[in-house]
Design a protein around this motif. Structure first.
Motif, short mmCIF file in Angstrom:
data_model
loop_
_atom_site.label_atom_id
_atom_site.label_comp_id
_atom_site.label_asym_id
_atom_site.label_seq_id
_atom_site.Cartn_x
_atom_site.Cartn_y
_atom_site.Cartn_z
N ASN A 1 0.84 -1.18 0.00
CA ASN A 1 0.00 0.00 0.00
C ASN A 1 0.88 1.24 0.00
O ASN A 1 1.97 1.26 0.59
CB ASN A 1 -0.92 0.01 1.23
CG ASN A 1 -1.99 -1.07 1.16
OD1 ASN A 1 -2.49 -1.39 0.08
ND2 ASN A 1 -2.32 -1.65 2.30
N LEU A 2 0.40 2.28 -0.66
CA LEU A 2 1.18 3.51 -0.81
C LEU A 2 0.39 4.70 -0.29
O LEU A 2 -0.79 4.87 -0.64
CB LEU A 2 1.54 3.73 -2.29
CG LEU A 2 2.19 5.07 -2.65
CD1 LEU A 2 3.55 5.21 -1.99
CD2 LEU A 2 2.33 5.19 -4.17
N HIS A 3 1.03 5.49 0.55
CA HIS A 3 0.45 6.74 1.03
C HIS A 3 1.21 7.89 0.40
O HIS A 3 2.40 8.10 0.71
CB HIS A 3 0.50 6.83 2.54
CG HIS A 3 0.05 8.14 3.10
ND1 HIS A 3 -1.26 8.59 2.99
CD2 HIS A 3 0.74 9.13 3.73
CE1 HIS A 3 -1.37 9.78 3.54
NE2 HIS A 3 -0.16 10.13 3.99
N LEU A 4 0.57 8.59 -0.50
CA LEU A 4 1.22 9.72 -1.17
C LEU A 4 1.14 10.96 -0.28
O LEU A 4 0.06 11.36 0.14
CB LEU A 4 0.54 10.00 -2.51
CG LEU A 4 0.74 8.94 -3.60
CD1 LEU A 4 -0.11 9.25 -4.82
CD2 LEU A 4 2.20 8.83 -4.00
N ASP A 5 2.29 11.56 -0.01
CA ASP A 5 2.31 12.79 0.79
C ASP A 5 3.14 13.85 0.07
O ASP A 5 3.48 13.69 -1.11
CB ASP A 5 2.85 12.52 2.20
CG ASP A 5 4.22 11.84 2.17
OD1 ASP A 5 4.98 12.07 1.20
OD2 ASP A 5 4.54 11.08 3.10
N ASN A 6 3.48 14.88 0.77
CA ASN A 6 4.19 16.00 0.14
C ASN A 6 5.60 15.64 -0.31
O ASN A 6 6.21 16.38 -1.10
CB ASN A 6 4.25 17.19 1.11
CG ASN A 6 2.88 17.78 1.38
OD1 ASN A 6 1.98 17.69 0.52
ND2 ASN A 6 2.69 18.37 2.55
N SER A 7 6.14 14.51 0.19
CA SER A 7 7.49 14.11 -0.21
C SER A 7 7.49 13.37 -1.55
O SER A 7 8.54 13.06 -2.10
CB SER A 7 8.13 13.23 0.86
OG SER A 7 7.45 11.98 0.95
N CYS A 8 6.29 13.06 -2.07
CA CYS A 8 6.15 12.31 -3.31
C CYS A 8 5.56 13.19 -4.40
O CYS A 8 4.52 13.83 -4.20
CB CYS A 8 5.27 11.08 -3.11
SG CYS A 8 5.83 9.98 -1.79
N LYS A 9 6.19 13.20 -5.56
CA LYS A 9 5.72 14.03 -6.67
C LYS A 9 5.51 13.16 -7.91
O LYS A 9 6.47 12.60 -8.45
CB LYS A 9 6.73 15.13 -6.98
CG LYS A 9 6.31 16.02 -8.14
CD LYS A 9 7.37 17.06 -8.44
CE LYS A 9 6.96 17.93 -9.64
NZ LYS A 9 8.01 18.93 -9.98
N ILE A 10 4.24 13.02 -8.34
CA ILE A 10 3.94 12.27 -9.56
C ILE A 10 4.30 13.13 -10.77
O ILE A 10 3.88 14.28 -10.88
CB ILE A 10 2.45 11.90 -9.61
CG1 ILE A 10 2.11 10.93 -8.47
CG2 ILE A 10 2.10 11.26 -10.96
CD1 ILE A 10 0.64 10.57 -8.38
#
Length: 230
Positions: free
Chosen positions: A42-51
């Motif tokens: 499972n992946l939790h996208l937060d501010n440290s991740c940029k698509i």
């Protein structure tokens, strides 16, 4: 004692005549192993991740690449029914655009998505997501494979269904991935036939260049799980 000696002589002659899986018609039967599927988290996208790249597939599925600024790497992800799943590292940071990306392809007679990148010099990899008509979370866990090396999709046996060929290393090690009876199988050609180097030399003619000895290239084609000498 005489009978024992005779049996030893027969065994030695049989070994020398047969060679390493080699038949009299200059063919090599390949050895196969079952490919292990990738288990996604499972992946939790937060501010440290940029698509920064995304491809939407049918039925509410999308595949994307994102940059993890904390680990300074590029990961792959899948969005399925408002849930996110992590493929793990796909490529190193600052990878050139032509060596990393997402493509829709056809493999094994199925629709698939290919996510590819590089992890170092002469070290490429690709993930393949086989897209089912009704992709569910339980099916997702059985629909992804990871392959090391530079990959190409090609119909080696001209049955209308493309296999995957991967090549890894400066001294090329080449594998073939096929689909049979609902299972994905791979074959390490170098190990199967005892070759020093194997390379898919010509995609159009589907020719493999094989070296058993230095400076002595031989050409082979794939047929029904074997390599046949041209």
């Amino acid at each position: 004692m005489m009978r024992l000696r005779l049996l030893v002589i027969i065994f030695i002659l049989t070994f020398l005549l047969n060679g390493c899986n080699k038949a009299e018609d200059n063919s090599y039967q390949l050895d196969y192993f079952e490919v292990i599927k990738v288990k996604v988290d499972n992946l939790h996208l937060d501010n440290s991740c940029k698509i920064f790249e995304e491809k939407r597939i049918d039925n509410g599925v999308s595949v994307f690449l994102y940059k993890d600024n904390e680990n300074h790497q590029i990961n792959g992800g899948i969005s399925l029914k408002d849930k996110f799943y992590d493929l793990g590292e796909v490529s190193v940071d600052n990878t050139p655009d032509d060596l990393m990306g997402i493509e829709e392809v056809q493999v094994f007679g199925k629709k698939a998505v290919k996510i590819y990148g590089i992890l170092g010099a002469n070290y490429a990899q690709a993930f393949y997501l086989l897209v089912e008509e009704n992709l569910e979370e339980s099916i997702l866990q059985e629909s992804i494979i990871q392959i090391e090396g530079y990959t190409v999709e090609i119909d080696l046996d001209e049955d209308g269904k493309k296999e995957i060929v991967s090549t890894l290393g400066t001294i090329p090690e080449t594998k073939i991935f096929t689909f049979k009876n609902g299972t994905i199988y791979g074959s390490d050609i170098n190990k199967s036939i005892g070759a020093k180097s194997v390379l898919l030399q010509d995609n159009d003619k589907k020719l493999f260049q094989v070296y058993f000895e230095s400076n002595k290239p031989e050409q082979y084609v794939y047929h029904e799980g074997s390599l046949l000498k041209k």
